[in-house]
Design a protein around this motif. Structure first.
Motif, PDB file in Angstrom:
ATOM      1  N   PRO A 172       0.976  -1.319  -0.324  1.00  0.00           N
ATOM      2  CA  PRO A 172       0.159   0.077  -0.073  1.00  0.00           C
ATOM      3  C   PRO A 172       0.901   0.994  -0.125  1.00  0.00           C
ATOM      4  O   PRO A 172       2.059   1.251   0.463  1.00  0.00           O
ATOM      5  N   GLY A 180      -3.106   5.117   0.489  1.00  0.00           N
ATOM      6  CA  GLY A 180      -3.987   3.328   0.122  1.00  0.00           C
ATOM      7  C   GLY A 180      -4.073   2.787  -0.578  1.00  0.00           C
ATOM      8  O   GLY A 180      -4.858   1.062  -0.562  1.00  0.00           O
ATOM      9  N   ASN A 181      -3.401   3.073  -2.448  1.00  0.00           N
ATOM     10  CA  ASN A 181      -3.730   2.722  -2.939  1.00  0.00           C
ATOM     11  C   ASN A 181      -2.150   1.903  -3.348  1.00  0.00           C
ATOM     12  O   ASN A 181      -1.522   2.176  -2.547  1.00  0.00           O
ATOM     13  N   LEU A 182      -2.402   0.653  -3.754  1.00  0.00           N
ATOM     14  CA  LEU A 182      -0.913   0.008  -4.397  1.00  0.00           C
ATOM     15  C   LEU A 182      -0.319   0.150  -4.965  1.00  0.00           C
ATOM     16  O   LEU A 182      -0.176   1.408  -6.036  1.00  0.00           O
TER      17      LEU A 182
END
Length: 621
Positions: free
Chosen positions: A41, A45-47
């Motif tokens: 992450p 919060g996005n990968l």
């Protein structure tokens, strides 16, 4: 269902070729990956994904705000023009690609090359890629799964009209992480751009001859066949020997006598006279070029030899030939005729030379073993052909290059041969698992993918079973019987009648373009301009729907391709683009009007010849 299963199921449904290639590769690949991949992450919060290769870490995305980063990155690219092709090196996890995809217009396409199979697998395991995998506007290829697919995609989507408006980009970090692969990728792009440019110039140069040849050669349809009619008739286990006229043919031409009757010997038009001098009669000749010097066919005894030929091959050469003609494609005009009667005349990528066309003929006929002789693709000193012949081309010195020879040294070649060399390598790669290609030239350039062998050894090993080609051909009737010949005459008659109407239709479009340009700045004329524009489109569609239009298209290409190229790369200036569009349309139809007057008498002569033929046939009966 996890991401990998979800993505693989999507591949299976939408991209079955890629899916099956992956399954096949899984069974043979080395289990030890060359790189380490990590997905985790980011701050928002996005990968994001990073790659560790050769002790160096490459972050493919921002570890803070990867999607926002992708949006900023995409702002540098504007997709202006018609039928844009976006070339992207690196799929990554799709963030950057999605931003470009959202800019695609109708008719645009993306070709994505992912250099790492391991990274591709990792992405499928960690991200939902189904929106990308199911988007038919996006082509994805992985070189290790198919060496030839990138070339196939380039041929399919890049043509001379959108060549200059291609948009080329690199997924961030990919050119550093996969430097060698990127170098090869750029080389293939550059080669394709050059090949496309050469093909465009060739089409423009040959355009008028292509039309004249196609119309004149119409008279040879009675008694002829097309290539696919021979498929399955010539035994696949019998080898095909393609004889070209490179300098190394002098080394082994006498060996060909031992192959007669035990192989299908196919001679390029340039090799016919050399074979004749040595008392060798090929089983088939091949000719392709619209301007091939007719002298190549003198004193060759080829007159009754079956000949594979393009429908737009030199009419003077075909006039000297009285044997069976077997068509392998050509102008869309004749393709339309055959299609209207349930036949498929065009099935080949001819590659641009008579030797590459001969190779495609052999592939199409399904020969399990193809042996090439005299396919040097290089100079021998300053000699270009067998028996010391020197045949120069335009701007020859500007195209000199050096390639790997079969002995491992660098040898002198030139730009057209280099294009054919790369075509052979790509075409041979496509045949893997479906036969062998033996280079028995014994000199010249190394063609990767071939087995090197002397002609003597190749004949000893593969030419072991007798074949009687004349008896096989005697059992194959001509394509057209009397009923179909009547339809063939009607098709030509309709083309002639359509051609007589074209000048008035062209004048109508020219007048409408003038009116649109005259009224564009006047107030309260927008609806009238809109109505006239719709009428131009409607009339243009009507003209383009006629079978004769493909002849006109070739005929005017020399005069119009530069303007059409400009129109296809229109920018963001609405006023300039508006003017350019209508001025170009006017120019094209001025050329169409002129071409119609020149083509009409050619069609009339061909129609008279055909009517005389059918009349004489009825009298005989």
């Amino acid at each position: 269902m996890n991401y990998f299963d979800l993505n693989m199921e999507c591949l299976k449904q939408v991209r079955p070729r890629l899916y099956s290639d992956m399954k096949a590769y899984e069974s043979i690949k080395d289990s030890q990956p060359e790189i380490v991949m990590v997905t985790e992450p980011s701050r928002d919060g996005n990968l994001y994904t990073k790659v560790i290769k050769d002790n160096q870490e490459y972050r493919l995305n921002s570890n803070y705000r990867p999607i926002e980063e992708a949006k900023r990155w995409s702002k540098q690219f504007e997709l202006e023009g018609i039928n844009i092709v976006v070339q992207m090196f690196g799929l990554g996890n799709g963030y950057f690609l999605r931003e470009l995809r959202d800019k695609l217009k109708k008719g645009d396409h993306m070709i994505v090359v992912e250099p790492s199979y391991e990274l591709f697998q990792h992405i499928l395991m960690n991200y939902d890629m189904t929106d990308i995998l199911s988007d038919i506007r996006i082509s994805i290829t992985i070189p290790i799964l198919s060496q030839s697919m990138f070339g196939v995609l380039l041929s399919q989507y890049v043509h001379w009209m959108n060549l200059k408006s291609q948009m080329k980009c690199i997924h961030p970090q990919y050119d550093k992480c996969f430097a060698n692969e990127y170098s090869q990728y750029r080389k293939k792009l550059d080669e394709n751009d050059f090949r496309t440019l050469v093909n465009r110039n060739t089409e423009a140069y040959f355009g008028i001859d292509i039309v004249k040849n196609t119309i004149y050669n119409y008279r040879y349809l009675p008694g002829s066949n097309y290539l696919l009619e021979l498929r399955g008739k010539l035994p696949k286990e019998i080898p095909a020997i393609i004889v070209s006229a490179g300098p190394s043919l002098d080394n082994n031409i006498e060996e060909l006598k031992r192959a007669k009757g035990k192989a299908v010997i196919i001679a390029t038009d340039t090799a016919l006279r050399y074979l004749h001098k040595h008392g060798i009669m090929a089983d088939f000749a091949v000719t392709l070029d619209p301007k091939k010097p007719p002298s190549y066919f003198d004193h060759t005894d080829f007159e009754q030899m079956p000949m594979f030929c393009g429908t737009n091959a030199n009419r003077e050469a075909l006039c000297k030939h009285h044997g069976r003609k077997i068509w392998f494609g050509g102008n869309g005009f004749l393709e339309g005729l055959y299609h209207s009667m349930g036949h498929q005349i065009s099935d080949l990528n001819t590659g641009g030379s008579v030797a590459t066309a001969a190779f495609s003929v052999c592939k199409s006929l399904g020969f399990e073993t193809i042996i090439m002789v005299g396919q040097d693709l290089a100079y021998k000193g300053n000699v270009t052909h067998a028996e010391g012949d020197i045949c120069k081309i335009q701007s020859e010195e500007d195209g000199i290059c050096y390639v790997e020879g079969i002995d491992g040294t660098q040898i002198k070649s030139r730009h057209d041969w280099y294009i054919y060399l790369k075509w052979f390598e790509s075409s041979i790669d496509e045949t893997k698992g479906n036969g062998r290609v033996i280079d028995a030239t014994e000199g010249g350039a190394l063609i990767h993918g071939t087995e090197l062998m002397t002609l003597r050894d190749a004949i000893d090993q593969y030419c072991i079973k007798a074949i009687d080609i004349p008896s096989i051909l005697d059992k194959i009737p001509p394509t057209f019987g009397s009923a179909e010949l009547e339809k063939t005459k009607q098709y030509l008659k309709e083309a002639y009648e359509d051609c007589t109407k074209l000048p008035e239709q062209a004048k109508k479009i020219i007048h409408l373009c003038d009116e649109v340009l005259r009224l564009k700045d006047k107030p309260n004329y927008s609806k009238k301009i809109e109505s006239m524009a719709a009428e131009i489109v409607c009339t243009n569609k009507e003209v383009a729907s006629k079978g004769v239009y493909s002849l006109l298209d070739n005929y005017v290409k020399h005069d119009t391709f530069q303007e059409i190229e400009k129109m296809c790369s229109i920018g963001s200036n609405g006023e300039d683009d508006f003017i350019r569009t209508y001025e170009t349309t006017k120019l094209v139809f001025q050329s169409v009007e002129s071409a119609s007057h020149e083509i009409e008498p050619l069609l009339k002569d061909a129609l008279n010849d055909f009517e005389n033929y059918t009349r004489s046939e009825k009298n005989v009966k």
